[in-house]
Design a protein around this motif. Structure first.
Motif, mmCIF file in Angstrom:
data_model
loop_
_atom_site.group_PDB
_atom_site.id
_atom_site.type_symbol
_atom_site.label_atom_id
_atom_site.label_comp_id
_atom_site.label_asym_id
_atom_site.label_seq_id
_atom_site.Cartn_x
_atom_site.Cartn_y
_atom_site.Cartn_z
ATOM 1 N N SER A 60 -4.162 18.357 -16.428
ATOM 2 C CA SER A 60 -5.248 18.738 -15.527
ATOM 3 C C SER A 60 -6.495 17.913 -15.790
ATOM 4 O O SER A 60 -6.762 17.486 -16.913
ATOM 5 C CB SER A 60 -5.573 20.223 -15.695
ATOM 6 N N LEU A 61 -7.262 17.719 -14.716
ATOM 7 C CA LEU A 61 -8.523 16.975 -14.760
ATOM 8 C C LEU A 61 -9.617 17.812 -14.113
ATOM 9 O O LEU A 61 -9.373 18.470 -13.100
ATOM 10 C CB LEU A 61 -8.382 15.663 -13.986
ATOM 11 N N TRP A 62 -10.818 17.756 -14.689
ATOM 12 C CA TRP A 62 -11.978 18.456 -14.137
ATOM 13 C C TRP A 62 -13.152 17.493 -14.091
ATOM 14 O O TRP A 62 -13.306 16.637 -14.961
ATOM 15 C CB TRP A 62 -12.378 19.634 -15.020
ATOM 16 N N VAL A 63 -13.992 17.649 -13.082
ATOM 17 C CA VAL A 63 -15.255 16.912 -12.998
ATOM 18 C C VAL A 63 -16.345 17.959 -12.904
ATOM 19 O O VAL A 63 -16.339 18.798 -11.996
ATOM 20 C CB VAL A 63 -15.295 15.955 -11.781
ATOM 21 N N ASP A 64 -17.255 17.940 -13.870
ATOM 22 C CA ASP A 64 -18.350 18.918 -13.946
ATOM 23 C C ASP A 64 -17.827 20.353 -13.867
ATOM 24 O O ASP A 64 -18.402 21.212 -13.210
ATOM 25 C CB ASP A 64 -19.390 18.647 -12.861
ATOM 26 N N LEU A 68 -10.189 19.009 -10.503
ATOM 27 C CA LEU A 68 -9.883 17.858 -9.656
ATOM 28 C C LEU A 68 -8.401 17.916 -9.281
ATOM 29 O O LEU A 68 -8.034 17.728 -8.135
ATOM 30 C CB LEU A 68 -10.216 16.569 -10.400
ATOM 31 N N GLY A 69 -7.542 18.196 -10.242
ATOM 32 C CA GLY A 69 -6.114 18.320 -9.983
ATOM 33 C C GLY A 69 -5.305 18.009 -11.221
ATOM 34 O O GLY A 69 -5.847 17.718 -12.281
ATOM 35 N N GLU A 70 -3.984 18.082 -11.066
ATOM 36 C CA GLU A 70 -3.066 17.727 -12.138
ATOM 37 C C GLU A 70 -2.563 16.312 -11.902
ATOM 38 O O GLU A 70 -2.103 15.987 -10.814
ATOM 39 C CB GLU A 70 -1.868 18.678 -12.170
ATOM 40 N N SER A 71 -2.636 15.504 -12.948
ATOM 41 C CA SER A 71 -2.184 14.125 -12.822
ATOM 42 C C SER A 71 -0.702 14.011 -13.146
ATOM 43 O O SER A 71 -0.115 14.860 -13.801
ATOM 44 C CB SER A 71 -2.982 13.219 -13.758
ATOM 45 N N ALA A 72 -0.131 12.945 -12.669
ATOM 46 C CA ALA A 72 1.227 12.517 -12.974
ATOM 47 C C ALA A 72 1.196 10.996 -12.979
ATOM 48 O O ALA A 72 0.187 10.395 -12.585
ATOM 49 C CB ALA A 72 2.197 13.057 -11.914
ATOM 50 N N GLY A 148 -7.316 20.107 -6.501
ATOM 51 C CA GLY A 148 -7.476 21.551 -6.524
ATOM 52 C C GLY A 148 -6.490 22.396 -7.280
ATOM 53 O O GLY A 148 -6.615 23.608 -7.290
ATOM 54 N N LYS A 149 -5.489 21.821 -7.965
ATOM 55 C CA LYS A 149 -4.562 22.643 -8.723
ATOM 56 C C LYS A 149 -4.622 22.214 -10.186
ATOM 57 O O LYS A 149 -4.234 21.101 -10.512
ATOM 58 C CB LYS A 149 -3.144 22.471 -8.186
ATOM 59 N N CYS A 150 -5.118 23.096 -11.049
ATOM 60 C CA CYS A 150 -5.217 22.811 -12.478
ATOM 61 C C CYS A 150 -4.627 23.958 -13.271
ATOM 62 O O CYS A 150 -4.681 25.116 -12.841
ATOM 63 C CB CYS A 150 -6.670 22.636 -12.914
#
Length: 154
Positions: A60-64, A68-72, A148-150
């Protein structure tokens, strides 16, 4: 002997397999790769993962503090933030979040690469700011993921 076998199995899982995430429409991905100027008073942040190492892991990634979402592997995200401020980009890692702080200037794009690293039990993740030209070249080879999915923040 069992510990060595277990560690080898974990390493194999981290290196092989492939995580998948929900992808944005192709047209949205192509539009984001034109690198048009951000909205007035905003800066654009591209966060991407361009390596296959740890392909089975989503991070998962977040900004402030906003998901932001889950990376792959081979995906990127794009978001706009207020210019002239310091922003925190977080990624989940093995035991706690790893954070990169970035001071933005309105009208500019910033590129942050997420990378997977070996951990004690599972792979961790780190973040590094990438120069603009290299970031553009990297992102041009990737696809836009939906935001939007973390998983819950650690």
């Amino acid at each position: 002997m069992k510990l060595t076998t277990t560690l080898a199995l974990i390493a194999t899982v981290l290196i092989t397999g492939c995580a998948s995430v929900d992808m944005a429409p192709k047209a949205d991905s192509e539009q984001a790769k034109t690198f048009k100027a951000p909205s007035a008073g905003k800066a654009g942040i591209y966060v991407y993962r361009n390596s296959s190492f740890g392909a089975a892991l989503k991070k998962s990634l977040w900004v402030d503090g906003q998901c932001l979402g889950e990376s792959a592997p081979h995906v990127f995200f794009y978001t706009e933030v207020d210019g002239g401020k310091t922003h925190k980009i977080d990624t989940e890692s093995e035991f706690s979040a790893n954070t990169l702080e970035l001071t933005s200037e309105a009208g500019k794009h910033y590129f942050v690469r997420q990378y997977i690293k070996m951990g004690v039990f599972v792979g961790g993740a780190g973040l590094e700011q990438i120069p603009e030209e290299q970031g553009k070249a990297d992102v041009a080879q990737l696809n836009l993921a939906k935001t939007g999915k973390c998983s819950p923040k650690q």
